[in-house]
Design a protein around this motif. Structure first.
Motif, PDB file in Angstrom:
ATOM      1  N   ARG A 122       4.611  41.960  59.634  1.00 47.13           N
ATOM      2  CA  ARG A 122       6.367  41.690  58.558  1.00 47.13           C
ATOM      3  C   ARG A 122       5.827  40.977  56.927  1.00 47.13           C
ATOM      4  NH1 ARG A 122       9.087  42.005  62.848  1.00 47.13           N
ATOM      5  NH2 ARG A 122      10.620  43.504  63.045  1.00 47.13           N
ATOM      6  N   ILE A 123       5.931  41.043  55.751  1.00 47.61           N
ATOM      7  CA  ILE A 123       5.395  40.315  54.644  1.00 47.61           C
ATOM      8  C   ILE A 123       6.360  39.936  53.999  1.00 47.61           C
ATOM      9  CG2 ILE A 123       2.493  41.244  54.965  1.00 47.61           C
ATOM     10  CD1 ILE A 123       3.495  42.566  52.833  1.00 47.61           C
ATOM     11  N   PHE A 124       6.114  38.853  53.353  1.00 48.78           N
ATOM     12  CA  PHE A 124       6.650  38.074  52.474  1.00 48.78           C
ATOM     13  C   PHE A 124       6.824  37.519  51.241  1.00 48.78           C
ATOM     14  CE2 PHE A 124      11.096  35.158  51.292  1.00 48.78           C
ATOM     15  CZ  PHE A 124      11.441  36.445  51.240  1.00 48.78           C
ATOM     16  N   ASP A 125       7.196  37.369  50.073  1.00 51.25           N
ATOM     17  CA  ASP A 125       6.970  36.942  49.091  1.00 51.25           C
ATOM     18  C   ASP A 125       7.911  36.068  48.328  1.00 51.25           C
ATOM     19  OD1 ASP A 125       4.117  35.304  47.646  1.00 51.25           O
ATOM     20  OD2 ASP A 125       5.310  35.716  46.076  1.00 51.25           O
ATOM     21  N   SER A 126       8.440  35.036  48.124  1.00 52.70           N
ATOM     22  CA  SER A 126       9.304  34.895  47.042  1.00 52.70           C
ATOM     23  C   SER A 126       9.171  33.761  46.199  1.00 52.70           C
ATOM     24  CB  SER A 126      10.407  34.124  47.529  1.00 52.70           C
ATOM     25  OG  SER A 126      11.562  34.426  46.971  1.00 52.70           O
ATOM     26  N   ARG A 127       9.303  33.750  44.834  1.00 52.55           N
ATOM     27  CA  ARG A 127       8.592  33.206  43.736  1.00 52.55           C
ATOM     28  C   ARG A 127      10.061  32.575  42.404  1.00 52.55           C
ATOM     29  NH1 ARG A 127       3.145  33.273  42.888  1.00 52.55           N
ATOM     30  NH2 ARG A 127       2.400  34.175  45.179  1.00 52.55           N
ATOM     31  N   ASN A 128      10.431  30.592  42.754  1.00 55.68           N
ATOM     32  CA  ASN A 128      11.181  31.195  42.106  1.00 55.68           C
ATOM     33  C   ASN A 128      10.717  30.003  40.662  1.00 55.68           C
ATOM     34  OD1 ASN A 128      13.669  28.769  41.336  1.00 55.68           O
ATOM     35  ND2 ASN A 128      14.805  30.917  41.306  1.00 55.68           N
ATOM     36  N   PHE A 143       8.433  25.222  39.934  1.00 52.17           N
ATOM     37  CA  PHE A 143       8.099  26.521  40.777  1.00 52.17           C
ATOM     38  C   PHE A 143       8.198  26.446  42.100  1.00 52.17           C
ATOM     39  CE2 PHE A 143       4.166  29.156  43.075  1.00 52.17           C
ATOM     40  CZ  PHE A 143       5.196  29.959  42.376  1.00 52.17           C
ATOM     41  N   THR A 144       8.508  26.886  42.311  1.00 49.89           N
ATOM     42  CA  THR A 144       8.564  26.946  44.182  1.00 49.89           C
ATOM     43  C   THR A 144       8.408  28.963  44.922  1.00 49.89           C
ATOM     44  OG1 THR A 144      11.024  27.906  44.349  1.00 49.89           O
ATOM     45  CG2 THR A 144      10.404  25.883  44.679  1.00 49.89           C
ATOM     46  N   LEU A 145       7.443  28.508  46.129  1.00 45.94           N
ATOM     47  CA  LEU A 145       6.871  29.505  46.625  1.00 45.94           C
ATOM     48  C   LEU A 145       7.392  29.118  47.983  1.00 45.94           C
ATOM     49  CD1 LEU A 145       4.694  31.669  46.783  1.00 45.94           C
ATOM     50  CD2 LEU A 145       2.992  29.546  47.404  1.00 45.94           C
ATOM     51  N   THR A 146       7.920  31.315  48.622  1.00 41.85           N
ATOM     52  CA  THR A 146       7.655  30.536  50.273  1.00 41.85           C
ATOM     53  C   THR A 146       7.194  32.075  50.571  1.00 41.85           C
ATOM     54  OG1 THR A 146      10.027  29.598  50.204  1.00 41.85           O
ATOM     55  CG2 THR A 146       9.484  30.701  51.812  1.00 41.85           C
ATOM     56  N   ASN A 147       6.530  32.105  51.024  1.00 43.54           N
ATOM     57  CA  ASN A 147       5.238  33.456  51.975  1.00 43.54           C
ATOM     58  C   ASN A 147       5.445  33.353  53.034  1.00 43.54           C
ATOM     59  OD1 ASN A 147       3.449  32.573  51.775  1.00 43.54           O
ATOM     60  ND2 ASN A 147       2.539  32.559  49.960  1.00 43.54           N
ATOM     61  N   SER A 148       5.997  34.906  53.725  1.00 39.22           N
ATOM     62  CA  SER A 148       4.851  34.271  55.547  1.00 39.22           C
ATOM     63  C   SER A 148       4.419  36.059  55.768  1.00 39.22           C
ATOM     64  CB  SER A 148       6.655  34.459  55.925  1.00 39.22           C
ATOM     65  OG  SER A 148       7.453  35.483  55.733  1.00 39.22           O
TER      66      SER A 148
END
Length: 839
Positions: free
Chosen positions: A354-360, A383-388
């Motif tokens: 699984r991959i995930f990328d969230s940007r705000n 800017f906040t970044l969450t990826n996994s």
């Protein structure tokens, strides 16, 4: 309510349950409560078990009762997962029993006579043989109800709901009885966020961090069903104080080759999925993937904060406002295989990636600060970044025996999740640009080995025992950077902002469980589980933290009683544990908002919960109703603790200081009449929260009612066209130091099936009449008063398309066993208004 209140509530529950049972008919208790039962005149009963040639049960086979004279349909049902079926209320006459399932030859039994004396015909084990005829391009669709009430769980069959097409797992869970999912994707079960979420009966490291992010990685189109287990047996891990949620994904279990495509395009998101399966002889293979892109996700935030000193004097007032723009990409890819050597030996395994990328983005966020020195303002870009990326690899071996139900299984799982949680702040007021950047890389690795043994004792009882070991390693590498005068970023020195944290945990467990079916339709399941936990934790170049090892005994009891008129009464007691996950342990300081910072606590201990529940349900061919009541008490609850730093900054961390009590009732039901199907329910509870701190500056307590309600409707316009709708409302939610305001969501979809149901095309809309939603929250303490308003744009239109091809024959005879790690507390990503800022 305290202990006295609990006794009163339990007495009330018992009274009303007894009232429902004994008030079934005018004039007093039913005949079923006499010492010697008498049959109901004028009606007959048929029952049996559907088995295949390998002596395995055939779930969801169709059983029909037809007239022996004109073949008219009289009644019917679907077999349970264990192949058992029962048809009641058959009138006088002569009848045939027909049993069918896709890929098998139909079976006709009879004729049977019903004379009006209450005959009971037990057909025993009916063996159905596989069909040699190949099925050309057909789709196997189970005739399941949207919601099923089983002995130990509630099952929501997501494939029957088209309104979630193009969404993710959080959209599906909003429709499940007993669950509540807020606008951030935070899940609660009967008001508790301390739940365990499994995927296909197995844990995954993606749920060990931020659960809301994990749910966004699972496309709704890949979910077969959702199981809610409120009183787990001893076989399950002791984790999840609120209960267990198992998300079951779609699988191919038929002979031949299949290929399916699911895609959708919308105003705020698009998805594409491809899944293929091939099964020949003893070998089965599956390969698939699904990707989702979310875009045009706009909103705003408005925060107001007042900081006081210990005497209650106002030190500062802060106002913040900003527009937000978010995007996210997620993908899930899987490969699975299984091989049946013979009827006694089976192996299988799989890989999930699984991959995930969230940007705000918050552009030009304005902060105005007023204190004794005056008023200042600051404009910032944030800017906040969450990826996994995560991977799960599993392997299992099953050894069955000639004796029905006897089984030994060995199951293993390796799971790894790598996650980045970063933020960057640029200060725009200065002539020479300054800024702050935080980088946090975390790993969560788990290896699990589980051995289970099941021994039937006659036909009415079974004994289960097993061993399990979970080895877990969690690391968090965090670093803070700053820059001055438009220069490059340089690392900030200091152990609190630049360090490496390692947390090793080992959980060894053993359990014993038994089930027995007593006369008078009473079933009892009871057992005990013992878990021993060792912990080693340290920071870079520092001595180990002093966190003691501990052992825990977890008992559980479940009982059910079948009454007349299709009524079932159930009772359950369980004790659960919630160990803190990385979300609460992570020592990285999250300062994406410099005036409202948060940090985890590596010294946290587990919390413990005791729960008692009582339910009564009634199911008929066209209607169903389930009412349950529960009492839940949690000690050592992990709660947020806030204090002020200086005159304008709030610092939040976590401690084992809380006690949570909940007293609630849940009700849901369904009705099916002609082309119309309606399902609805309500969950309500009274929450009592306290943190047991003597210092009046930090002492907090709160209580109040919370309820959720949901409604689902489906109408079949024609053989090809159907219409579906869904609505959900949640009231204000009580928190330890404040509350969150109510919110609602709704959706509507219309769908057209292609010829032979090989595919479909549909149009859906969410919140089309009220595109803007506002989520308010308040926090009140002697030192802090905070009001936050978030605006979310939930309006969405989408077009969905699906198509399936393949040639299928018979169903596989074995099921893949699944390992379940249920031992981490899953926090809300917006707990008390702060968890959405934890990284």
């Amino acid at each position: 309510m305290r202990p006295t209140g609990k006794l009163i509530l339990l007495g009330t529950i018992a009274f009303f349950s007894s009232f429902i049972v004994f008030a079934q008919r005018p004039g007093g208790p039913p005949s079923g409560y006499q010492k010697k039962s008498t049959p109901e005149v004028g009606y007959g009963k048929f029952s049996g078990i559907v088995m295949d040639e390998n002596d395995e049960p055939v779930p969801f086979a169709t059983i029909r009762v037809t007239s022996a004279t004109d073949n008219k349909l009289i009644n019917g049902t679907i077999a349970e997962e264990d192949g058992k079926w029962v048809i009641k209320n058959v009138p006088e006459g002569e009848f045939m029993i027909t049993i069918t399932f896709i890929g098998y030859e139909p079976i006709n039994e009879g004729p049977f006579k019903v004379t009006g004396k209450g005959e009971s015909h037990n057909l025993g084990n009916t063996i159905i043989k596989t069909s040699a005829t190949q099925l050309e391009q057909v789709v196997v669709e189970g005739q399941k109800e949207l919601i099923e009430d089983r002995v130990d769980r509630i099952v929501y069959n997501a494939t029957q709901d088209l309104t979630t097409a193009g969404g993710d797992a959080s959209d599906v869970l909003r429709r499940v009885p007993l669950l509540s999912v807020d606008l951030d994707g935070n899940v609660s079960l009967r008001g508790s966020n301390n739940i365990t979420v499994l995927i296909d009966g197995k844990p995954s490291t993606i749920t060990a961090g931020n659960l809301a992010d994990a749910l966004r990685q699972i496309p709704a189109d890949e979910i077969e069903s959702v199981e809610v287990i409120t009183s787990p047996s001893a076989r399950y891990d002791a984790e999840g104080t609120g209960g267990i949620i198992n998300i079951v994904t779609k699988k191919n279990n038929l002979q031949g080759g299949t290929l399916s495509i699911n895609t959708g395009v919308g105003y705020r998101g698009s998805n594409l999925g491809l899944n293929a399966g091939y099964r020949t002889g003893k070998l089965g293979l599956s390969l698939g993937g699904n990707g989702f892109a979310g875009y045009n996700i706009i909103g705003s935030l408005d925060n107001n904060q007042i900081v006081n000193d210990a005497a209650g004097n106002e030190l500062s007032t802060t106002n913040q406002f900003g527009e937000t723009l978010s995007s996210r990409i997620s993908g899930r890819y899987n490969f699975g295989w299984d091989y049946t050597f013979n009827k006694y030996h089976f192996i299988g395994g799989g890989v999930n990636y699984r991959i995930f990328d969230s940007r705000n983005d918050q552009d030009d966020r304005l902060t105005e600060l007023s204190d004794a020195s005056g008023t200042t303002s600051l404009n910032q870009d944030v800017f906040t970044l969450t990826n996994s990326n995560s991977v799960d690899v599993n392997f299992n071996y099953i050894r069955s025996f000639e004796e029905k139900g006897k089984e030994i299984s060995l199951i293993s799982l390796y799971s790894q999740d790598k996650r980045n949680n970063d933020f960057t702040i640029d200060n725009l007021n200065e002539t020479n640009l300054t800024g702050t950047k935080n980088e946090n890389i975390s790993f969560n690795k788990e290896f699990t080995l589980q051995l289970d043994y099941v021994e039937p004792i006659g036909k009415k009882a079974k004994f289960e025992t097993g061993l399990k070991n979970i080895s877990r390693t969690v690391t968090s590498d965090f670093q803070l950077f700053r820059r001055q005068n438009n220069g490059p970023y340089s690392a900030v020195q200091g152990a609190s902002v630049n360090n490496f944290f390692r947390y090793e945990q080992n959980v060894s467990a053993g359990y014993v469980s038994g089930l027995i079916e007593l006369p008078s339709d009473v079933t009892i399941q009871a057992g005990g589980r013992y878990e021993y936990t060792t912990i080693r934790a340290n920071f870079s170049n520092e001595a180990d933290l002093e966190i003691g090892d501990y052992g825990t005994f977890i008992p559980s009891v479940n009982m059910s009683k079948k009454l007349k008129d299709n009524l079932t009464l159930k009772f359950g007691y369980s004790r659960r544990i919630a160990r803190p996950s990385l979300q609460f342990l992570n020592p990285n300081i999250n300062a994406a908002n410099p005036l409202d910072i948060s940090q985890g606590n590596p010294d946290l201990l587990p919390e413990f919960t005791d729960q008692v529940e009582l339910s009564i349900s009634r199911f008929t061919r066209s209607t169903s109703l389930n009412i349950s009541a529960f009492v839940r008490t949690t000690n050592g609850s992990i709660q947020s603790v806030r204090e002020t730093i200086g005159q304008d900054t709030v610092y939040t961390t976590f401690q084992n200081i809380g006690e949570e009590d909940a007293y609630g009732i849940n009700a849901f039901g369904s009705i099916r009449k002609g082309k119309l199907t309606l399902n609805g329910g309500i969950d309500a509870f009274y929450a009592v929260l306290t943190n047991n701190i003597d210092d009046p500056l930090f002492n907090a307590q709160n209580e109040g009612f919370v309820f959720n309600t949901r409604m689902f409707g489906s109408y079949k316009l024609s053989e090809k066209w159907s219409l579906q709708m869904f609505g959900f409302y949640r009231s204000s939610r009580v928190q330890l130091q404040g509350f969150t305001n109510p919110f609602y969501i709704y959706s509507l979809s219309i769908n057209r099936n292609f010829k032979n149901k090989k595919g479909s095309i549909g149009l859906g809309a969410n919140n089309f009449a009220t595109p803007r939603s506002f989520l308010d929250s308040e926090i009140d303490t002697p030192l802090l008063a905070q009001r936050s308003t978030r605006e979310l744009q939930l309006l969405n239109f989408r077009v969905n398309f699906s198509y399936r091809i393949g040639k299928l024959t018979q169903r596989a005879s074995k099921k893949v066993k699944k390992v379940s790690n249920d031992d981490l507390k899953q926090g809300s990503s917006n707990d008390d208004g702060n968890q959405n800022r934890r990284r």
